[in-house]
Structure formats: C-alpha cells, structure tokens
Design a protein around this motif. Sequence first.
Motif, short mmCIF file in Angstrom:
data_model
loop_
_atom_site.label_atom_id
_atom_site.label_comp_id
_atom_site.label_asym_id
_atom_site.label_seq_id
_atom_site.Cartn_x
_atom_site.Cartn_y
_atom_site.Cartn_z
N ARG A 57 0.82 -1.20 0.00
CA ARG A 57 0.00 0.00 0.00
C ARG A 57 0.86 1.26 0.00
O ARG A 57 0.69 2.16 0.82
CB ARG A 57 -0.98 -0.02 1.18
CG ARG A 57 -1.97 -1.16 1.12
CD ARG A 57 -2.90 -1.16 2.32
NE ARG A 57 -3.75 0.03 2.36
CZ ARG A 57 -4.64 0.30 3.33
NH1 ARG A 57 -4.78 -0.59 4.32
NH2 ARG A 57 -5.36 1.39 3.30
N GLY A 58 1.80 1.30 -0.93
CA GLY A 58 2.62 2.49 -1.11
C GLY A 58 3.73 2.66 -0.09
O GLY A 58 4.32 3.73 0.00
N GLY A 59 4.03 1.62 0.67
CA GLY A 59 5.08 1.72 1.69
C GLY A 59 4.51 2.22 3.00
O GLY A 59 4.96 3.23 3.56
N SER A 60 3.52 1.51 3.52
CA SER A 60 2.83 1.92 4.74
C SER A 60 3.68 1.67 5.98
O SER A 60 4.68 0.95 5.94
CB SER A 60 1.50 1.16 4.87
OG SER A 60 0.66 1.46 3.77
N PHE A 61 3.23 2.23 7.10
CA PHE A 61 3.94 2.10 8.37
C PHE A 61 3.03 1.43 9.40
O PHE A 61 1.84 1.73 9.48
CB PHE A 61 4.38 3.47 8.89
CG PHE A 61 5.24 4.24 7.93
CD1 PHE A 61 6.58 3.89 7.75
CD2 PHE A 61 4.73 5.29 7.18
CE1 PHE A 61 7.38 4.58 6.85
CE2 PHE A 61 5.52 5.99 6.29
CZ PHE A 61 6.84 5.63 6.12
N LEU A 62 3.61 0.53 10.21
CA LEU A 62 2.86 -0.19 11.23
C LEU A 62 3.56 -0.03 12.57
O LEU A 62 4.78 -0.21 12.67
CB LEU A 62 2.77 -1.67 10.87
CG LEU A 62 2.03 -2.59 11.85
CD1 LEU A 62 0.54 -2.27 11.84
CD2 LEU A 62 2.27 -4.05 11.49
N THR A 63 2.81 0.29 13.60
CA THR A 63 3.39 0.46 14.93
C THR A 63 2.34 0.17 16.00
O THR A 63 1.16 -0.02 15.69
CB THR A 63 3.96 1.89 15.10
OG1 THR A 63 4.73 1.96 16.31
CG2 THR A 63 2.85 2.92 15.15
N THR A 64 2.77 0.13 17.24
CA THR A 64 1.84 -0.12 18.33
C THR A 64 0.92 1.08 18.53
O THR A 64 1.31 2.22 18.32
CB THR A 64 2.60 -0.40 19.64
OG1 THR A 64 3.55 0.65 19.85
CG2 THR A 64 3.33 -1.72 19.57
N ALA A 65 -0.28 0.80 18.91
CA ALA A 65 -1.29 1.85 19.07
C ALA A 65 -1.14 2.56 20.42
O ALA A 65 -0.67 1.98 21.40
CB ALA A 65 -2.69 1.25 18.97
N SER A 66 -1.51 3.81 20.43
CA SER A 66 -1.57 4.58 21.68
C SER A 66 -2.50 5.76 21.45
O SER A 66 -2.67 6.24 20.31
CB SER A 66 -0.19 5.09 22.10
OG SER A 66 0.27 6.10 21.22
N ASP A 67 -3.10 6.24 22.51
CA ASP A 67 -3.97 7.41 22.40
C ASP A 67 -3.17 8.63 21.96
O ASP A 67 -3.67 9.48 21.22
CB ASP A 67 -4.65 7.68 23.74
CG ASP A 67 -5.69 6.62 24.09
OD1 ASP A 67 -6.18 5.95 23.15
OD2 ASP A 67 -5.99 6.46 25.29
#
Length: 418
Positions: A57-67
Amino acid sequence: MKTKLFIVLFCLTQFTWANFILIPMDYESQSQHLKAYGITYWLLEKNTKVQWLLNHRGGSFLTTASDELKRECTIRGVDYEILSTNEAENLLKEIDSPSLNKSSITLEKAPKIAVYTPSGKAPWDDAVTMVLTYAEIPYEKIYDKNVLEDELLLYDWLHLHHEDFTGQYGKFYRAYRARPWYIEQKKDAEALAKSLGFDKVSESKLAVSKKIRDYVVGGGFMFAMCSATDSFDIALSAEGVDICEPMFDGDASEPGYQNKIDYEKTFAFTDFILEKDPMVYEYSSIDMTDKRKVPQDKDYFTLSEYSAKWDPIPTMLTQNHTAMVKGFMGQTTAFNPNQIKSHVLVLGKNRINNEARYIHGIKGKGFFTFYGGHDPEDYRHMVGDPKTELKLHPKSAGYRLILNNILFPAAEKKKKKT
C-alpha cells in the motif's frame, strides 16, 4: 451479573482489537503523505519502533497503538487505521510470503539530520528544508566552518543544499554578475574562505568536499539535489587542478585541465567533459538540461522496481504511491546515463530522453543519493520565484523520494548490501 460480564468482555475485546496502528501510504487512503513521514520520525524520537511495510500500500507504516499517537495523527491530518493483534500478525505473515515482492523493515532510531547550507537561506530556497519543515522533522544547519571542524561526525544524515563546490558561484556569471545579490554572495564567499585559511573559494570548497567524502566513506548517509550533485563530483575529480576562469578566482585556469581530471575520485560520474566557457550556465556534460526534448505534459520519470526481500535499500528509496513521478527542472536536471559509474543504481529514469533522474550508490561504509532538479512541485524554478506551498501538494510523489532518504538511516542496523 450478566450485564457486568458483558461489559468486561466488551472492554477486553476492545483492548485486544486496538493494539496496532497502520498508517497507509497508498493514494486513496492517505491524504497527508508527507506529514505521515513526520509522524514516523516523531515515533522514532520517542524510541518507538516502526515497521516499514515495503511495497505494501505504497510503503505503509505499522506500529503499536496509543492514544497519544492517535491524537498526533489527528492534529497533523494523517490518516490511520486500527488493527487488532491478530490482524497485524496476519498482515506481517502475508508480507513475509516468498510469493510476494514485499518486506517489513524495522525502523529503530531517529537519524540526526544536518543540512549543509549558508546562513540566511530561507527554507523555501531548498526542497529538502522545505519538506522537512512541512513534515515537522527537525534538522540543523551547518556550513563550511562546521564541516572543516569535523562536526559532521555528530550527524547520521547530510543534505547538500544547491551548492557549487567548484568555486564558480553557480555559473551565474553571465545572467547575474551585475545583480547586488550575486556581488554580495561572491564577496561573502571570498571572505569566508579567507577566514578559514584559503586563498580561493575553490580551495575551501575542495577541502569541504573532501571532508564530506570522508564522512560518507566512514559510514555517513549523504543526499544531494540539483547542482550539489555534479559540482561535488567535479570538485573531487579536479583536486589540485585549477579549472576556474579569472572572473571566479582572479587568475587563469590551468592549460589542458580536462586531461588532468581524475574520475577515480568521484562518487557517481565518469568520463564527463567540463564546460570551460564561463558564460555558459552549465558545469559539464553530466547534466542533461540542454539536451532535453521532453514537453512538460509528458515529463515523467519511472521508478525502478527491486526485490523487497533481497534488495531492501533501493526498495526503501523508491517507496511511493505511484511508479510515475512528475519531472521537474533545475540547474542540474538529470544525469547522462553514459557517464554514470557501473556500480551506481539508477532508481528513476526518464525513458523518453533516456536520462537518469534519481541515483544511489555505496561509497566505503556509507551511502549517497543524487536527485536531479530543484523543486518537485515547481517545474521550472527560477531565481526569485515564490516559494512552493506544500500544503497544496500533500501527496507529492516527488517529495516522497526525499523523505524516503530521511528514513533510510533509521533502518541502518537492519540494512543489507544491495
């Protein structure tokens, strides 16, 4: 009792469901591509690791969620998607499949960024400082004195502003020699060279070029655009040879200097012919600006495709939401493919004019990337033109290539040889 149990189960489900955040980088799902890089850098500054999903998807980024991350994305207008732990795990498994040209690279640290630029330059004088400012990525300015005092060692990544490292003041002599700004800049450059112990600006720029060379050889990351690309290599190749005419350094150039050029000393280019005429706005045969026969409406360059699993470096540098990038001009617009060294990768190429627009290579333990043109959203940038308003170009594919280079050093510990 049943009501309380339902509430507990609902809360646990919500907790499990919202463990990861995906920042999509495809065209349809992301409205602020450039600011998304700023969010990623912001996470790295907070020692939060980010997975760069190459070719997904165009070089997406994934990380842990936080408010906190959700709020920051909302404030900056960056689109994001919430994934459960299972969804994130399945996505990473899919990306790891040998049948797909995708990969996941862990970004581990926020690189410390230096921009080589004279004092007094506004951010909109240079595409890199402009996009760093827009994306809210911090950087520090350095110049000749800092470089000669080895301050480059404090930084992970260096950008070369549109500098003339040959000491010919950008070859602006014909058009601008009577302009007050040209006269003032020449005077300031000569005074700075003297203060640093050099008789000529060309000598001080050569010393700076060699320090930058050593920085890259020692493991640094260097990015250059427009005239900083070819003039840097020319300066290195002309070490010990006077290639400047009297209006630039006060004395005649060295007879037969073309035959004394040492191509072994350059990063990217070879077999080029220098432009001797001081009235011609060009350094050498490296640049393709005057050889272009491409109408503006057809001026695009194509990004090369690499194996995400086996060639992660060029894959990182070419992440985008499109393989076709709008062309744009500059003093150095594009590079003659016949004068690029064989070990240098051509990441982007205009096939109509057979010119290289975006190239990358290894030098010692470090890396360099050269990007032709001045401003990806100003087709024919002229001296005195108004600045580009990046808020009008939040999806700019040309500017994304610059920001790919910003994040590249963040994956330094995980990189593989190309």
